[in-house]
Enzyme design. Sequence first.
Site, PDB file in Angstrom:
ATOM      1  CE  LYS A 237     189.772  12.934 -20.732  1.00  0.00           C
ATOM      2  NZ  LYS A 237     188.922  11.758 -20.503  1.00  0.00           N
TER       3      LYS A 237
ATOM      4  NE  ARG B 278     192.384   6.731 -20.860  1.00  0.00           N
ATOM      5  CZ  ARG B 278     191.241   7.148 -20.344  1.00  0.00           C
ATOM      6  NH1 ARG B 278     190.120   7.026 -21.020  1.00  0.00           N
ATOM      7  NH2 ARG B 278     191.213   7.699 -19.161  1.00  0.00           N
TER       8      ARG B 278
ATOM      9  NE  ARG C 152     188.102  11.734 -10.673  1.00  0.00           N
ATOM     10  CZ  ARG C 152     188.468  11.368 -11.909  1.00  0.00           C
ATOM     11  NH1 ARG C 152     188.216  12.156 -12.937  1.00  0.00           N
ATOM     12  NH2 ARG C 152     189.086  10.241 -12.076  1.00  0.00           N
TER      13      ARG C 152
ATOM     14  NE  ARG D 285     186.929   7.288 -11.477  1.00  0.00           N
ATOM     15  CZ  ARG D 285     187.302   7.694 -12.689  1.00  0.00           C
ATOM     16  NH1 ARG D 285     186.605   8.604 -13.327  1.00  0.00           N
ATOM     17  NH2 ARG D 285     188.366   7.185 -13.255  1.00  0.00           N
TER      18      ARG D 285
ATOM     19  NE  ARG E 206     192.712   7.093 -13.881  1.00  0.00           N
ATOM     20  CZ  ARG E 206     192.409   7.306 -12.601  1.00  0.00           C
ATOM     21  NH1 ARG E 206     192.813   6.491 -11.646  1.00  0.00           N
ATOM     22  NH2 ARG E 206     191.688   8.346 -12.271  1.00  0.00           N
TER      23      ARG E 206
HETATM   24  P1  ADP Z   1     190.135   8.931 -16.109  1.00  0.00           P
HETATM   25  O1  ADP Z   1     189.919  10.072 -17.057  1.00  0.00           O
HETATM   26  O2  ADP Z   1     190.197   9.344 -14.700  1.00  0.00           O
HETATM   27  O3  ADP Z   1     191.265   8.024 -16.478  1.00  0.00           O
HETATM   28  P2  ADP Z   1     187.930   7.368 -17.304  1.00  0.00           P
HETATM   29  O4  ADP Z   1     186.625   7.323 -16.644  1.00  0.00           O
HETATM   30  O5  ADP Z   1     188.035   8.033 -18.626  1.00  0.00           O
HETATM   31  O6  ADP Z   1     188.857   8.011 -16.197  1.00  0.00           O
HETATM   32  O7  ADP Z   1     188.515   5.887 -17.473  1.00  0.00           O
HETATM   33  C1  ADP Z   1     188.621   5.014 -16.362  1.00  0.00           C
HETATM   34  C2  ADP Z   1     189.449   3.798 -16.722  1.00  0.00           C
HETATM   35  O8  ADP Z   1     188.804   3.074 -17.781  1.00  0.00           O
HETATM   36  C3  ADP Z   1     190.838   4.106 -17.278  1.00  0.00           C
HETATM   37  O9  ADP Z   1     191.780   4.326 -16.254  1.00  0.00           O
HETATM   38  C4  ADP Z   1     191.120   2.833 -18.073  1.00  0.00           C
HETATM   39  O10 ADP Z   1     191.467   1.757 -17.236  1.00  0.00           O
HETATM   40  C5  ADP Z   1     189.767   2.514 -18.667  1.00  0.00           C
HETATM   41  N1  ADP Z   1     189.577   3.126 -19.997  1.00  0.00           N
HETATM   42  C6  ADP Z   1     188.687   4.103 -20.345  1.00  0.00           C
HETATM   43  N2  ADP Z   1     188.801   4.429 -21.651  1.00  0.00           N
HETATM   44  C7  ADP Z   1     189.770   3.645 -22.158  1.00  0.00           C
HETATM   45  C8  ADP Z   1     190.365   3.505 -23.441  1.00  0.00           C
HETATM   46  N3  ADP Z   1     189.973   4.257 -24.491  1.00  0.00           N
HETATM   47  N4  ADP Z   1     191.356   2.591 -23.592  1.00  0.00           N
HETATM   48  C9  ADP Z   1     191.760   1.831 -22.557  1.00  0.00           C
HETATM   49  N5  ADP Z   1     191.259   1.906 -21.327  1.00  0.00           N
HETATM   50  C10 ADP Z   1     190.268   2.803 -21.105  1.00  0.00           C
END
Ligand code: ADP
Length: 219
Positions: free
Chosen positions: A17, A93, A130, A162, A173
């Site tokens: 994504k 999300r 990753r 990461r 997750r």
């Molecule tokens: P991934 O797609 O691997 O989960 P992201 O970079 O999109 O990684 O997000 C990393 C972390 O940031 C998530 O695991 C969550 O803890 C937090 N996060 C990101 N976007 C949101 C959201 N819309 N609502 C709640 N937590 C979020």
Amino acid sequence: MNPGARLVLLGRQGSGKGTQCTRLSRHYVVPHISTGDILRAAVRDGTEFGRRAREIMDAGNLVPDDVMVGIMDERLDRDDTRGRGFILDGFPRTVAQAEALERMTAPRGIDVAINLDLPREVALARLIARLICADCGTNYSTADPPKYGMTCDVCGGDVVHRDDDTEAAIVRRLDLYEEETAPLIAYFDERGVLETVDAMGTPDAVSERLTSIIDKRRN
Ligand code: ADP
Ligand code: ZN
């Protein structure tokens, strides 16, 4: 895409994504809004909020809805989103976040929500492999690392695993994705804006599928 297009990319972690959002943002010259990048920037800045966000992220949990909605409300209020629209990566999300997004973008709402579809086992394998640039967020993998050591091809930054890509956090997750985020597929479908794209294959192949769907919607 016509100026003002508003896209949401949905997809399990590991679906590519983020990479695809970066590419689409360059292709269509539309701002790419990644909540993960916004949160990681707060962590790097070392603010009190950043410290709390880091704990949540490292455990693979979700930042509370009201906090995320506040962040997005502010971000979507900036001028760059008005003329050109935006690509949302990592938001919404949860259904509560989607409802808030609907309010924030009313009356027009978003134009298309694309679900990047990938089986869970494939996603898990990709996440374990990753690597990411700590500075610009470009994704690599142990199978496809940067050209020179652990230095980013794009910006020269450090390429790292990461902190939240431990196996426990990854499984957490992916579980939360099923519980909280997967219901958004039906949510956007009911609103007539859902498209599904197969996320298997090379990044180039997936980009092709995405731009052809977006271009079709635009005509
Ligand atoms: P991934 O797609 O691997 O989960 P992201 O970079 O999109 O990684 O997000 C990393 C972390 O940031 C998530 O695991 C969550 O803890 C937090 N996060 C990101 N976007 C949101 C959201 N819309 N609502 C709640 N937590 C979020
Ligand atoms: Zn970089």
